[in-house]
Design an enzyme around this catalytic site. Structure first.
Site, PDB file in Angstrom:
ATOM      1  N   ASP A  38      -9.582 -10.192   7.423  1.00 54.61           N
ATOM      2  CA  ASP A  38     -11.025 -10.229   7.146  1.00 54.61           C
ATOM      3  C   ASP A  38     -11.509 -11.669   7.053  1.00 54.61           C
ATOM      4  O   ASP A  38     -12.590 -12.014   7.537  1.00 54.61           O
ATOM      5  CB  ASP A  38     -11.351  -9.492   5.836  1.00 54.61           C
ATOM      6  CG  ASP A  38     -11.617  -8.011   6.065  1.00 54.61           C
ATOM      7  OD1 ASP A  38     -10.964  -7.434   6.957  1.00 54.61           O
ATOM      8  OD2 ASP A  38     -12.475  -7.437   5.368  1.00 54.61           O
ATOM      9  N   ASP A  84      -4.169  -7.636   5.491  1.00 54.50           N
ATOM     10  CA  ASP A  84      -5.497  -7.050   5.323  1.00 54.50           C
ATOM     11  C   ASP A  84      -6.495  -8.137   4.926  1.00 54.50           C
ATOM     12  O   ASP A  84      -7.573  -8.288   5.519  1.00 54.50           O
ATOM     13  CB  ASP A  84      -5.408  -5.965   4.243  1.00 54.50           C
ATOM     14  CG  ASP A  84      -6.667  -5.113   4.155  1.00 54.50           C
ATOM     15  OD1 ASP A  84      -7.567  -5.309   4.997  1.00 54.50           O
ATOM     16  OD2 ASP A  84      -6.737  -4.262   3.256  1.00 54.50           O
ATOM     17  N   TYR A 114       0.849  -1.198   0.000  1.00 57.12           N
ATOM     18  CA  TYR A 114       0.000   0.000   0.000  1.00 57.12           C
ATOM     19  C   TYR A 114       0.886   1.249   0.000  1.00 57.12           C
ATOM     20  O   TYR A 114       0.972   1.975   0.980  1.00 57.12           O
ATOM     21  CB  TYR A 114      -0.927   0.001   1.223  1.00 57.12           C
ATOM     22  CG  TYR A 114      -1.967  -1.119   1.216  1.00 57.12           C
ATOM     23  CD1 TYR A 114      -2.065  -2.003   0.147  1.00 57.12           C
ATOM     24  CD2 TYR A 114      -2.858  -1.287   2.269  1.00 57.12           C
ATOM     25  CE1 TYR A 114      -3.003  -3.022   0.133  1.00 57.12           C
ATOM     26  CE2 TYR A 114      -3.801  -2.302   2.258  1.00 57.12           C
ATOM     27  CZ  TYR A 114      -3.857  -3.172   1.189  1.00 57.12           C
ATOM     28  OH  TYR A 114      -4.796  -4.187   1.182  1.00 57.12           O
ATOM     29  N   ASP A 116      -1.447 -18.310  -0.408  1.00 51.51           N
ATOM     30  CA  ASP A 116      -2.586 -19.047  -0.966  1.00 51.51           C
ATOM     31  C   ASP A 116      -2.892 -20.292  -0.125  1.00 51.51           C
ATOM     32  O   ASP A 116      -4.040 -20.544   0.263  1.00 51.51           O
ATOM     33  CB  ASP A 116      -2.354 -19.406  -2.449  1.00 51.51           C
ATOM     34  CG  ASP A 116      -0.920 -19.830  -2.758  1.00 51.51           C
ATOM     35  OD1 ASP A 116      -0.075 -19.826  -1.825  1.00 51.51           O
ATOM     36  OD2 ASP A 116      -0.643 -20.179  -3.920  1.00 51.51           O
ATOM     37  N   LYS A 144       5.027 -15.187  -0.139  1.00 51.34           N
ATOM     38  CA  LYS A 144       4.690 -15.626  -1.499  1.00 51.34           C
ATOM     39  C   LYS A 144       5.970 -15.529  -2.308  1.00 51.34           C
ATOM     40  O   LYS A 144       6.008 -14.986  -3.414  1.00 51.34           O
ATOM     41  CB  LYS A 144       3.572 -14.741  -2.083  1.00 51.34           C
ATOM     42  CG  LYS A 144       2.981 -15.252  -3.382  1.00 51.34           C
ATOM     43  CD  LYS A 144       2.293 -16.613  -3.252  1.00 51.34           C
ATOM     44  CE  LYS A 144       2.022 -17.191  -4.646  1.00 51.34           C
ATOM     45  NZ  LYS A 144       1.635 -18.623  -4.583  1.00 51.34           N
TER      46      LYS A 144
HETATM   47 MG    MG Z   1      -9.662  -4.680   5.257  1.00 54.07          MG
END
Ligand code: MG
Ligand code: NAI
Length: 375
Positions: free
Chosen positions: A248, A244, A137, A220, A187
């Site tokens: 969730d 992130d 980000y 993954d 990854k």
């Molecule tokens: Mg989020």
């Protein structure tokens, strides 16, 4: 009497409904633990953006700086693009105050069935530690040749040795205070520069934390294992994007986004840390008085812990567990008919009962951010 200056930013939608609930809990628990709260409320929000053209005033960050911590509800409003609300308030706060750890505890409680058959109360109990200020980000990048067939976009991921080391160290220390197991999300088979760098720094940190057992897992496969075997995890450390998404997913495993808390920590305590429920402003239920306040209240408990009041934090989380286990006042997202105010009142009643240190059937919840202020 300890005194703390707290900035309250209720934000939009149900943020303005759940934050008063969290404040009430803090006032009650504060009275019992000789904590004196000096709350200052800010109306920074998408509503403010629509009327004044900015989420917060130009000196907003300076006005927050003098506080010991920030408690935020949620921001977001239909008609205001989400990148405006995010980059106009949340991200500037996280970055200016070097809140480089985003801590998200996940726990399956008695009383909330997980959508997963295998995720049982008492077994699933882990923390996602997400890198919060760099990684994928980043603001570095741009668009070229707009409108032409060769139009392109480039977005750079930025991983620094300092940035990765500090969050990985935090995660290892946290694992050392918990069950001693750390999983690093990577990854490095596909992302061939930044992720091998991440892996190297994790391996170096592991050598300095010999008592913590660790593993690395490709993102993954890790996502699949969160679903198939969530009980195996203790502390999971991940880059900004991976963390992130994983957190969730983990909140869904725990049964409801309405209960998930988070802490944006500046572990050194040089700047205020920010505590906020994981959920958004939920425009679909805003104004109805039925939002689940647990995410905000549990976030307030993380704040208590960070500010050096672990016993008070434990009492709040024990009361949350008790209120979920009896289920009598839970809100519609958990299958009940309760209201935000009614659930909060019930929780406050339970909080009064938890004077006895060992309430039967209430194992003390883990304290994922404990020691945060001391690190
Ligand atoms: Mg989020
Ligand atoms: P959301 O979390 O607001 O809602 C998703 C679903 O979960 C909705 O059906 C909502 O009713 C339900 N829900 C969420 N929290 C709940 C609670 N406490 N009690 C009961 N039900 C609850 O996510 P959504 O709909 O994607 O986003 C809505 C707005 O919130 C957007 O503008 C988004 O940008 C913003 N947002 C803000 C965040 C923040 O301030 N940190 C985080 C996530 C979204």
């Amino acid at each position: 009497m300890t005194s703390h200056r707290i900035a309250l930013i209720p934000g939009d939608g149900i943020g303005t409904e759940v934050l008063p609930a969290a404040r009430q809990v803090l006032e009650t628990i504060g009275a019992r633990h000789a904590i004196d709260w000096d709350f200052q409320e800010f109306d920074w929000s998408c509503a403010r953006y629509l009327s004044e053209g900015a989420m917060m005033p130009p000196d907003g960050l300076d006005r927050l700086r003098a506080h010991d911590a920030i408690l935020l509800g949620a921001v977001g409003y239909p008609g205001v693009p989400d990148h405006v609300s995010l980059w106009g308030l949340l991200i500037p706060i996280r970055r200016a105050f070097r809140q480089y750890v985003n801590l998200r505890p996940i726990k399956v409680f008695e009383g909330i069935p997980s959508p997963l058959r295998g995720a049982l109360p008492g077994e699933v109990d882990f923390v996602v530690v997400r890198e919060n200020v760099e990684g994928e980000y980043s603001e570095i990048g741009g668009r070229l040749n707009r409108g032409f067939p060769e139009e392109m976009a480039v977005q750079e991921a930025v991983f620094t040795r300092a940035g990765v080391s500090r969050v990985v160290d935090y995660a290892f220390r946290l694992a050392g205070r918990r069950r001693g197991r750390l999983t690093s999300a990577t990854k490095s088979n596909g992302i061939v520069h930044t992720m091998p760098f991440w892996d190297e720094i994790v391996a170096e940190a592991a050598a300095a934390h010999a008592r913590v057992t660790w593993e690395q897992e490709h993102i993954d496969a890790l996502a699949a294992k969160f679903v198939l075997d969530p009980a195996r995890y203790d502390v999971v450390v991940a880059s900004n994007l991976f963390g992130d998404i994983l957190s969730d997913l983990a909140a869904a495993v725990a049964g409801s986004i309405g209960i998930a808390p988070s802490a944006n920590l500046n572990p050194e305590g040089e700047h205020p840390s920010m505590f906020e429920p994981v959920h958004g402003s939920a425009p679909d239920i805003a104004g109805k008085g039925v939002a689940n306040p647990i995410g905000a209240i549990w976030s307030a408990a993380l704040m208590l812990d960070h500010l050096g009041h672990p016993e008070a934090a434990d009492e709040v989380t024990a009361a949350i567990a008790a209120a979920l286990a009896d289920g009598s006042a839970v809100t519609p997202d958990l299958g009940g008919t309760g209201t935000t105010a009614g659930f909060t009142r019930h929780l406050l009643d339970l909080l009064d009962l938890t004077d006895a240190p060992d309430l039967p059937g209430l194992p003390g919840l883990p304290d994922p951010s404990r020691g945060g202020s001391a690190l």
